[in-house]
Enzyme design. Structure first.
Site, PDB file in Angstrom:
ATOM      1  N   ASP A   1      -6.262   1.009  -7.447  1.00  0.00           N
ATOM      2  CA  ASP A   1      -7.465   1.244  -6.639  1.00  0.00           C
ATOM      3  C   ASP A   1      -8.729   1.411  -7.499  1.00  0.00           C
ATOM      4  OD1 ASP A   1      -5.980   1.075  -4.360  1.00  0.00           O
ATOM      5  OD2 ASP A   1      -5.981   3.211  -3.910  1.00  0.00           O
TER       6      ASP A   1
ATOM      7  N   ARG B   1     -13.993   2.850   5.442  1.00  0.00           N
ATOM      8  CA  ARG B   1     -12.584   3.236   5.629  1.00  0.00           C
ATOM      9  C   ARG B   1     -12.191   4.355   4.660  1.00  0.00           C
ATOM     10  NH1 ARG B   1      -8.500  -1.113   4.724  1.00  0.00           N
ATOM     11  NH2 ARG B   1      -7.311   0.771   5.034  1.00  0.00           N
TER      12      ARG B   1
ATOM     13  N   ARG C   1       1.717  -7.275   1.124  1.00  0.00           N
ATOM     14  CA  ARG C   1       1.986  -5.936   1.653  1.00  0.00           C
ATOM     15  C   ARG C   1       3.064  -5.908   2.749  1.00  0.00           C
ATOM     16  NH1 ARG C   1      -3.372  -2.344   1.826  1.00  0.00           N
ATOM     17  NH2 ARG C   1      -2.072  -0.832   0.773  1.00  0.00           N
TER      18      ARG C   1
ATOM     19  N   LYS D   1      -8.242  10.430   1.035  1.00  0.00           N
ATOM     20  CA  LYS D   1      -7.787   9.574   2.147  1.00  0.00           C
ATOM     21  C   LYS D   1      -6.273   9.401   2.098  1.00  0.00           C
ATOM     22  CE  LYS D   1      -8.026   4.748   1.994  1.00  0.00           C
ATOM     23  NZ  LYS D   1      -6.686   4.248   2.342  1.00  0.00           N
ATOM     24  N   ASN D   2      -5.772   9.011   0.931  1.00  0.00           N
ATOM     25  CA  ASN D   2      -4.352   8.649   0.852  1.00  0.00           C
ATOM     26  C   ASN D   2      -3.421   9.852   0.947  1.00  0.00           C
ATOM     27  OD1 ASN D   2      -5.192   6.055   0.672  1.00  0.00           O
ATOM     28  ND2 ASN D   2      -4.578   5.729  -1.459  1.00  0.00           N
TER      29      ASN D   2
ATOM     30  N   CYS E   1      -5.933  -3.177   3.972  1.00  0.00           N
ATOM     31  CA  CYS E   1      -6.744  -4.071   3.147  1.00  0.00           C
ATOM     32  C   CYS E   1      -5.974  -5.334   2.796  1.00  0.00           C
ATOM     33  CB  CYS E   1      -7.131  -3.356   1.857  1.00  0.00           C
ATOM     34  SG  CYS E   1      -8.527  -2.296   2.047  1.00  0.00           S
TER      35      CYS E   1
HETATM   36  C1  UD1 Z   1      -0.690   2.854  -1.325  1.00  0.00           C
HETATM   37  C2  UD1 Z   1      -2.144   3.272  -1.183  1.00  0.00           C
HETATM   38  C3  UD1 Z   1      -3.053   2.251  -1.840  1.00  0.00           C
HETATM   39  C4  UD1 Z   1      -2.634   2.049  -3.276  1.00  0.00           C
HETATM   40  C5  UD1 Z   1      -1.155   1.721  -3.363  1.00  0.00           C
HETATM   41  C6  UD1 Z   1      -0.657   1.640  -4.804  1.00  0.00           C
HETATM   42  C7  UD1 Z   1      -2.245   4.527   0.881  1.00  0.00           C
HETATM   43  C8  UD1 Z   1      -2.723   4.571   2.297  1.00  0.00           C
HETATM   44  N1  UD1 Z   1      -2.483   3.372   0.227  1.00  0.00           N
HETATM   45  O1  UD1 Z   1      -0.525   1.611  -0.648  1.00  0.00           O
HETATM   46  O2  UD1 Z   1      -4.385   2.743  -1.789  1.00  0.00           O
HETATM   47  O3  UD1 Z   1      -3.376   0.962  -3.818  1.00  0.00           O
HETATM   48  O4  UD1 Z   1      -0.380   2.726  -2.696  1.00  0.00           O
HETATM   49  O5  UD1 Z   1      -0.950   2.807  -5.492  1.00  0.00           O
HETATM   50  O6  UD1 Z   1      -1.744   5.497   0.339  1.00  0.00           O
HETATM   51  N2  UD1 Z   1       5.841  -3.536  -1.271  1.00  0.00           N
HETATM   52  C9  UD1 Z   1       6.839  -4.375  -0.806  1.00  0.00           C
HETATM   53  N3  UD1 Z   1       7.599  -3.971   0.260  1.00  0.00           N
HETATM   54  C10 UD1 Z   1       7.413  -2.759   0.875  1.00  0.00           C
HETATM   55  C11 UD1 Z   1       6.404  -1.896   0.378  1.00  0.00           C
HETATM   56  C12 UD1 Z   1       5.626  -2.309  -0.680  1.00  0.00           C
HETATM   57  O7  UD1 Z   1       7.043  -5.484  -1.341  1.00  0.00           O
HETATM   58  O8  UD1 Z   1       8.142  -2.451   1.833  1.00  0.00           O
HETATM   59  C13 UD1 Z   1       5.004  -3.960  -2.421  1.00  0.00           C
HETATM   60  C14 UD1 Z   1       3.525  -4.130  -2.040  1.00  0.00           C
HETATM   61  O9  UD1 Z   1       3.285  -5.403  -1.503  1.00  0.00           O
HETATM   62  C15 UD1 Z   1       2.838  -3.913  -3.374  1.00  0.00           C
HETATM   63  C16 UD1 Z   1       3.742  -2.878  -4.065  1.00  0.00           C
HETATM   64  O10 UD1 Z   1       4.993  -2.920  -3.375  1.00  0.00           O
HETATM   65  O11 UD1 Z   1       2.834  -5.095  -4.128  1.00  0.00           O
HETATM   66  C17 UD1 Z   1       3.228  -1.448  -4.026  1.00  0.00           C
HETATM   67  O12 UD1 Z   1       2.914  -1.104  -2.707  1.00  0.00           O
HETATM   68  P1  UD1 Z   1       2.913   0.404  -2.185  1.00  0.00           P
HETATM   69  O13 UD1 Z   1       3.094   1.312  -3.363  1.00  0.00           O
HETATM   70  O14 UD1 Z   1       3.878   0.508  -1.074  1.00  0.00           O
HETATM   71  O15 UD1 Z   1       1.441   0.563  -1.670  1.00  0.00           O
HETATM   72  P2  UD1 Z   1       0.932   1.094  -0.266  1.00  0.00           P
HETATM   73  O16 UD1 Z   1       1.756   2.245   0.167  1.00  0.00           O
HETATM   74  O17 UD1 Z   1       0.729  -0.054   0.647  1.00  0.00           O
END
Ligand code: UD1
Length: 416
Positions: free
Chosen positions: A305, A397, A121, A22-23, A116
């Protein structure tokens, strides 16, 4: 009903094929927007998040066709830059379209993305570093509008690792003027897949799989055919199920190279893993008599995850253990549901203390998000009696057909 009924207590015994990731699929589908013409993406899982992404691409004027797990995206008719709120709202990865659309059309408006409910996030990093590439962004409570005449390469020093921000910035950078450096970049296999797809299309990316990406912008990219790797989280979920129930299962196509931390943790917790050329054979439930500790982190550390399914493994292990969640602040939402089934778990801040040797019993429990929902199914497989896991749509999902896969693995489950 939007639920799964599980008759628990059986050892697993069977084999299944692991679906595409998925990711990895989601950012690659977003990346097709960068390419004028038709890209073919193989092994794209039939899951609702991918369907949402397909619909988003269609709403932007692309022609999207699916044959089984092959998805064809023709972007020649790309016209719209405003994304429909119904799909954006439910899926976090819609934010990925911002980088891609800015690169291709120079403007985009969208509501804030969903996904989720595992933490706040925010998307502040995405926005801050797109601004450094010359993008003008106006934000209000509902969403954002972004515009740029020509994206400019820049040295982007992120304050911490983000998978999504790394992907978005890669998409913005591959056709930008000049050189972009992203540091620290996320190293997840899904980022490597995105880079590989873009490299096949002609992008100049150095350092894929490391924490420093150097991207030389190119004028244009060419259509390609690309096969998405298998889903390491889905493979890990079925592995954890076998560890809870005991038995022996074969996971065909499990991406072992991407699963090192999970497989070594599984072995430490008593599973036996045999490596075959086309997958892994897992023998579960030979629990070690020690307390286990798991700390989640960015790849190659133990994935956040996989945290919920392994919480269930700890629950039924002899001495339990302790989980430290360092990525998302709200990833312990399944604890009250697991406690309804007889688990003994207490949470202090970002640490969960999991009592071992719990005899789980069937219950009606409610999924609140994707991976936690799958973990409740895992718990129900290990429990005595019948369980119902509601809110199946969260699980759909990310899991192509969890009921069918679990049946292939010998579980007694059905849609409810
Ligand atoms: C992606 C994955 C998710 C996985 C996560 C961490 C997808 C679709 N989803 O989520 O399954 O659990 O990586 O491996 O690929 N953050 C901020 N500001 C930002 C962006 C992120 O503060 O602009 C924080 C988030 O709140 C979180 C941390 O950074 O605490 C990591 O988030 P991130 O690595 O960006 O995860 P996702 O891309 O949302």
């Amino acid at each position: 009903m939007d639920a799964i009924r599980i008759y628990g207590g059986n050892c697993l015994d069977g084999q299944t094929t692991i679906q595409g990731s998925k990711n990895a699929s989601l950012p690659i589908l977003a990346a097709t927007l960068l390419i004028n013409g038709t890209c073919e993406i193989e092994n794209c899982p039939n899951i609702s998040d991918v369907y949402h992404m397909q619909r988003l691409l269609e709403s932007l004027g692309c022609i999207v066709e699916r044959e089984g797990t092959l998805v064809r995206v023709n972007t020649e008719g790309l016209s719209e830059c405003d994304m429909p709120s119904d799909s954006v709202g439910v899926m976090r990865s819609s934010v990925m379209l911002v980088g891609a659309l800015l690169a291709r059309t120079g403007s985009v408006c969208m509501e804030y993305p969903g996904g989720c409910v595992i933490g706040a996030r925010p998307i502040d990093l995405h926005m801050r570093f797109l601004r450094q590439m010359g993008v003008v962004i106006e934000e209000n409570e509902a969403g954002l509008c972004a515009e740029v005449t020509r994206l400019k390469g820049a040295t982007l020093k992120l304050p911490f690792v983000s998978v999504g921000a790394t992907e978005n910035l890669i998409l913005a950078a591959v056709m930008a003027d000049g050189v972009t450096v992203i540091e620290p970049a996320a190293r997840e296999p899904e980022i490597q897949a995105l880079c590989e797809f873009l490299q096949y299309a002609g992008a100049q990316i150095e350092g894929s799989g490391t924490d420093r990406l150097v991207i030389h912008g190119v004028e244009r990219l060419a259509p390609v055919r690309y096969r998405v790797p298998s889903d390491r989280i889905v493979a890990g979920t079925y592995l954890s199920a076998c560890m809870c129930t005991g038995g022996r299962i074969f996971l065909r196509g499990a991406p072992v190279d991407h699963m090192e931390s999970v497989l070594s943790q599984a072995v430490m917790m008593g599973a036996a893993i045999e490596y075959e050329p086309d997958g892994i054979l897992v023998t579960g439930k030979d629990h070690e008599s020690i307390r286990h500790t798991v700390t989640t982190g960015c790849y190659p550390a133990f994935p956040t995850d996989m945290q919920s399914p392994f919480m269930v493994v700890m629950t039924v292990s002899e001495h339990g253990g302790c989980i430290e969640e360092t990525v998302f602040e709200n990833r312990f939402r399944i604890v009250p549901e697991l406690c309804k089934m007889g688990a003994d778990i207490t949470v202090h801040g970002n640490v969960a203390h999991v009592g071992g040797n719990s005899r789980l019993h069937g219950a009606i429990v409610h999924a609140a998000e994707l991976r936690g929902g799958a973990a409740l199914v895992v718990a129900a497989l290990a429990a005595e009696g019948t369980s119902i896991v509601t809110n199946r749509h969260y699980i759909d999902r990310g899991y192509e057909d969890i009921v069918l896969s679990l049946r292939e693995l010998g579980a007694d489950v059905e849609l409810a």
